[in-house]
Design a protein around this motif. Structure first.
Motif, short mmCIF file in Angstrom:
data_model
loop_
_atom_site.label_atom_id
_atom_site.label_comp_id
_atom_site.label_asym_id
_atom_site.label_seq_id
_atom_site.Cartn_x
_atom_site.Cartn_y
_atom_site.Cartn_z
N ARG A 149 18.25 -32.11 34.60
CA ARG A 149 17.13 -31.19 34.72
C ARG A 149 15.79 -31.86 34.48
O ARG A 149 14.80 -31.20 34.13
CB ARG A 149 17.33 -30.00 33.79
CG ARG A 149 18.56 -29.19 34.17
CD ARG A 149 18.48 -27.78 33.75
NE ARG A 149 17.53 -27.01 34.52
CZ ARG A 149 17.64 -25.71 34.77
NH1 ARG A 149 18.70 -25.06 34.31
NH2 ARG A 149 16.75 -25.06 35.47
N PRO A 170 8.33 -37.61 28.48
CA PRO A 170 7.35 -36.59 28.91
C PRO A 170 7.85 -35.75 30.08
O PRO A 170 7.36 -34.63 30.29
CB PRO A 170 6.13 -37.43 29.32
CG PRO A 170 6.67 -38.78 29.63
CD PRO A 170 7.84 -38.98 28.73
N CYS A 207 12.21 -33.51 35.34
CA CYS A 207 11.17 -32.95 36.20
C CYS A 207 11.34 -33.38 37.65
O CYS A 207 11.33 -34.58 37.96
CB CYS A 207 9.81 -33.40 35.69
SG CYS A 207 8.45 -32.86 36.71
N LYS A 267 19.67 -23.50 29.19
CA LYS A 267 18.29 -23.19 28.83
C LYS A 267 18.26 -22.12 27.74
O LYS A 267 17.51 -22.21 26.80
CB LYS A 267 17.52 -22.72 30.07
CG LYS A 267 17.26 -23.83 31.07
CD LYS A 267 15.86 -24.35 30.92
CE LYS A 267 15.61 -25.60 31.73
NZ LYS A 267 14.21 -25.91 31.88
N ARG A 324 18.31 -26.68 43.41
CA ARG A 324 17.78 -28.04 43.19
C ARG A 324 18.15 -28.91 44.39
O ARG A 324 17.34 -29.68 44.89
CB ARG A 324 18.33 -28.61 41.88
CG ARG A 324 17.93 -30.04 41.60
CD ARG A 324 16.91 -30.18 40.51
NE ARG A 324 16.40 -31.55 40.43
CZ ARG A 324 15.64 -32.04 39.49
NH1 ARG A 324 15.24 -31.27 38.51
NH2 ARG A 324 15.23 -33.28 39.50
N TRP A 371 21.11 -22.69 39.86
CA TRP A 371 20.16 -23.79 39.69
C TRP A 371 20.57 -24.98 40.57
O TRP A 371 19.74 -25.55 41.29
CB TRP A 371 20.08 -24.23 38.21
CG TRP A 371 19.40 -25.55 38.10
CD1 TRP A 371 18.05 -25.77 38.17
CD2 TRP A 371 20.02 -26.84 37.99
NE1 TRP A 371 17.80 -27.13 38.10
CE2 TRP A 371 18.99 -27.81 37.99
CE3 TRP A 371 21.35 -27.27 37.88
CZ2 TRP A 371 19.25 -29.17 37.89
CZ3 TRP A 371 21.60 -28.62 37.78
CH2 TRP A 371 20.56 -29.56 37.78
N THR A 412 0.38 -28.95 34.35
CA THR A 412 0.81 -30.12 33.58
C THR A 412 0.02 -31.37 33.99
O THR A 412 -0.46 -32.12 33.14
CB THR A 412 2.30 -30.38 33.86
OG1 THR A 412 2.51 -30.23 35.26
CG2 THR A 412 3.19 -29.46 33.08
N LEU A 472 13.09 -22.51 39.75
CA LEU A 472 13.94 -23.66 39.37
C LEU A 472 13.88 -24.01 37.88
O LEU A 472 14.85 -24.49 37.31
CB LEU A 472 13.49 -24.88 40.20
CG LEU A 472 14.51 -26.02 40.29
CD1 LEU A 472 15.78 -25.57 40.98
CD2 LEU A 472 13.90 -27.20 41.02
N ARG A 500 16.59 -25.76 24.41
CA ARG A 500 17.95 -25.60 24.91
C ARG A 500 18.74 -24.72 23.96
O ARG A 500 18.35 -24.53 22.80
CB ARG A 500 18.68 -26.95 25.01
CG ARG A 500 18.20 -27.88 26.09
CD ARG A 500 18.53 -27.38 27.49
NE ARG A 500 18.21 -28.36 28.50
CZ ARG A 500 17.02 -28.49 29.09
NH1 ARG A 500 16.02 -27.69 28.78
NH2 ARG A 500 16.83 -29.42 30.01
C1 HEM Z 1 2.32 -34.69 34.11
C2 HEM Z 1 2.91 -33.78 34.84
C3 HEM Z 1 4.22 -33.14 34.51
C4 HEM Z 1 4.90 -33.08 33.33
C5 HEM Z 1 4.50 -33.66 31.98
C6 HEM Z 1 6.13 -32.34 33.58
C7 HEM Z 1 7.11 -32.12 32.63
C8 HEM Z 1 8.33 -31.53 32.90
C9 HEM Z 1 9.45 -31.48 31.98
C10 HEM Z 1 9.45 -32.02 30.57
C11 HEM Z 1 10.45 -30.84 32.62
C12 HEM Z 1 11.87 -30.58 32.06
C13 HEM Z 1 11.93 -29.24 31.34
C14 HEM Z 1 13.29 -29.00 30.70
O1 HEM Z 1 14.15 -29.85 30.71
O2 HEM Z 1 13.46 -27.90 30.16
C15 HEM Z 1 9.98 -30.46 33.93
C16 HEM Z 1 10.71 -29.75 34.86
C17 HEM Z 1 10.20 -29.33 36.06
N1 HEM Z 1 9.00 -29.69 36.63
FE1 HEM Z 1 7.63 -30.91 35.80
N2 HEM Z 1 6.13 -31.94 34.89
C18 HEM Z 1 5.02 -32.42 35.50
C19 HEM Z 1 4.66 -32.27 36.83
C20 HEM Z 1 5.35 -31.53 37.74
C21 HEM Z 1 5.00 -31.38 39.15
C22 HEM Z 1 3.85 -32.09 39.82
C23 HEM Z 1 5.90 -30.51 39.68
C24 HEM Z 1 6.03 -30.00 41.10
C25 HEM Z 1 5.37 -30.45 42.09
C26 HEM Z 1 6.82 -30.11 38.63
C27 HEM Z 1 7.85 -29.21 38.77
C28 HEM Z 1 8.87 -29.07 37.84
C29 HEM Z 1 10.05 -28.24 38.08
C30 HEM Z 1 10.30 -27.35 39.28
C31 HEM Z 1 10.88 -28.41 36.96
C32 HEM Z 1 12.26 -27.79 36.73
C33 HEM Z 1 13.32 -28.79 37.19
C34 HEM Z 1 14.75 -28.30 37.00
O3 HEM Z 1 15.06 -27.63 36.00
O4 HEM Z 1 15.56 -28.63 37.88
N3 HEM Z 1 6.46 -30.75 37.48
N4 HEM Z 1 8.69 -30.92 34.09
#
Ligand code: HEM
Length: 466
Positions: free
Chosen positions: A412, A406, A414, A95, A123, A119, A283, A111, A348
């Motif tokens: 990693r 998206p 979502c 990151k 996870r 991490w 989001t 997270l 990144r």
């Molecule tokens: C339309 C809805 C959403 C979009 C567009 C979205 C988008 C993303 C993206 C692009 C990432 C990756 C970030 C990266 O690689 O740096 C991410 C990671 C993450 N999202 Fe979402 N997200 C959404 C909904 C949610 C929801 C509903 C939750 C939880 C209930 C959530 C929790 C997380 C978490 C905790 C991560 C980190 C995962 C990791 O690094 O292991 N997101 N999200």
């Protein structure tokens, strides 16, 4: 588009080497990009929060170098290179410092921001809260809460969809994953902190030090303190109620054990809870807002959606079992996230000097994966700026896999992706069954803040007979 300063510090992660790739450019050739101003480089444009700045940079090529905020950025517009970074060569990227600055401000042990073994073990610990069976069981709550939101709108009223959707998705998130009901005041604390984060971490406010008593800094501090008090109360209440049969994300955080028998520290629980409350509703609220606004601007799509809803659901509420048949509704979700990806860029840092698209990229660079621009690139999309949900039903998927990401990709990606897609599809169906919207806000000019912020989106409500 940026962030700085620290609330809590964390040590930097990992160092490694890589072999890199080889393309048409000999390694060592200078990255194409703007010259920028002396010293400032592209800082002023970068801080403008103008999403189209990333589009201007694209004119230099698929991998573009520019300097801003005293650091080297590398913008990536090539889906193959995105796939390399997120999936095939993911162990060569972390990151990094740019993301860590935001993490230190908000939730360093959450997270979204942690790296390496910390991490991976978190996870693994949290993943069971997101199994398909669990997510499926949330369908009825998603529909009931969306219906209750619509019931609060009078025929002819003008509502701000952005804030209505934010209230709805927070309500759904807390009732499902956290088994909590946040009443008006406590819900307000969470929604207000989201606004304060957007203001504090974007534009020129993001480069001012914490100690400067600007109105933005003071508001941010005040709202973060209120949020910390709320999180403490929620955790204390759940600990007191231990054994009350909760089987959700919060209990997983409090009760689950790592393989060595230890459990999550109080500080990490706070950061994870903060992360999920933020990442899990903001989001999705934006995704729903954009989808509803787009549908309101297209009579044909709206009529086709009405027909789909009438034939699949009739006078009944939609349910989990209807999801496969609600094809056009699903395509609208995909198309809204293509045109307006809430996570419009992913950042990144290479763990050592590397090559991308054939160019040498120094180890301390910040690599920006330009989702918004790639999603609108005419090499992969016909009429890219147009809202055409049917493109998702035409089987016309002869494009690179990472022309659309998206929810990120690779290890990693979502964690809430399945939850979010289901919520968006069911909430969209439930709302459209009950109302039509007329746009009051005619044009959108979203801001590239921590997320792609739509700003207020006013719509006039017209009730619809089912
Ligand atoms: C339309 C809805 C959403 C979009 C567009 C979205 C988008 C993303 C993206 C692009 C990432 C990756 C970030 C990266 O690689 O740096 C991410 C990671 C993450 N999202 Fe979402 N997200 C959404 C909904 C949610 C929801 C509903 C939750 C939880 C209930 C959530 C929790 C997380 C978490 C905790 C991560 C980190 C995962 C990791 O690094 O292991 N997101 N999200």
């Amino acid at each position: 588009m940026s962030q700085s300063t620290q609330r809590r510090s964390e040590t930097a992660d990992s160092a490694a080497s890589n072999d890199g790739d080889t393309r048409e450019h000999p390694a060592g050739e200078q990255l194409p990009g703007p010259d920028g101003l002396p010293v400032l480089g592209e800082t002023l444009s970068f801080l403008s929060a103008d999403i189209e700045y990333g589009t201007e940079l694209q004119s230099y090529g698929d991998v573009v170098g520019f300097e801003a905020l005293g650091r080297q950025f590398v913008a990536v517009y090539d889906p193959e290179v995105v796939q390399e970074i997120l999936v095939e060569r993911d162990d060569e990227f972390c990151k990094g410092e740019f993301e860590r600055q935001l993490g230190d401000l908000l939730a360093p042990d959450g997270l979204v921001f942690t790296e390496g073994e910390q991490w991976a073990r978190d996870r693994r610990l949290l993943q069971p809260a997101f199994t398909p069976g669990r997510i499926r069981s949330f369908g009825d709550t998603m529909v009931a809460r969306a219906a209750a939101t619509v019931d609060g709108w009078d025929d002819g009223a003008v509502v701000d969809l952005r804030s209505e959707c934010s209230r709805l998705t927070l309500d759904i998130l807390t009732r499902t994953l956290l088994d909590l009901e946040l009443d008006g005041e406590r819900g307000r604390v969470v929604r207000e902190v989201v606004d304060a984060i957007g203001d504090r971490t974007s534009g020129f406010a993001s480069v001012l030090p914490d100690w400067l008593p600007t109105p933005t800094n003071r508001r941010f501090e005040r709202r973060m303190n209120a949020m910390d008090d709320l999180l403490e109360t929620l955790v204390a209440a759940r600990r007191t109620a231990n054994g009350d049969g909760h089987d959700d994300l919060l209990s997983t955080m409090l009760d689950a054990e790592y393989p060595d028998g230890s459990t999550m520290s109080a500080e990490t629980v706070r950061d994870q809870l903060f992360t999920f409350l933020f990442a899990g509703h903001e989001t999705t609220a934006l995704g729903l807002t954009y989808a509803l606004w787009l549908v309101a601007g297209d009579e044909t799509v709206r009529a086709d959606l009405d027909a789909e809803l009438d034939s699949v659901c009739g006078a009944s509420d939609p349910g989990f079992g209807d999801i496969p048949a609600l094809e056009l509704t699903g395509a609208v979700v995909d198309e809204a996230l293509r045109l307006y990806p809430p996570a419009y860029a992913i950042y990144r840092e290479p763990v050592g000097e590397t090559t991308l698209g054939g160019y040498t990229v120094p180890d301390d660079s910040t690599v920006m994966l330009a989702a918004y621009q790639i999603h609108r690139d005419e090499r992969w999309w016909d009429a890219p700026a147009e809202f055409r949900p049917r493109r998702w039903l035409a089987g016309d998927d002869d494009r690179p896999e990472y022309a659309y990401f998206p929810f990120g990709g690779g290890p990693r990606h979502c964690i809430g992706m399945r939850f979010a897609r289901m919520e968006l599809q069911l909430a969209l169906a439930t709302v459209l069954q009950r109302v039509r919207f007329e746009r009051v806000t005619e044009t959108l000019t979203p801001d590239a803040k921590t997320t792609l912020d739509s700003g207020p989106v006013e719509m006039r409500v017209e009730r619809r007979d089912r």
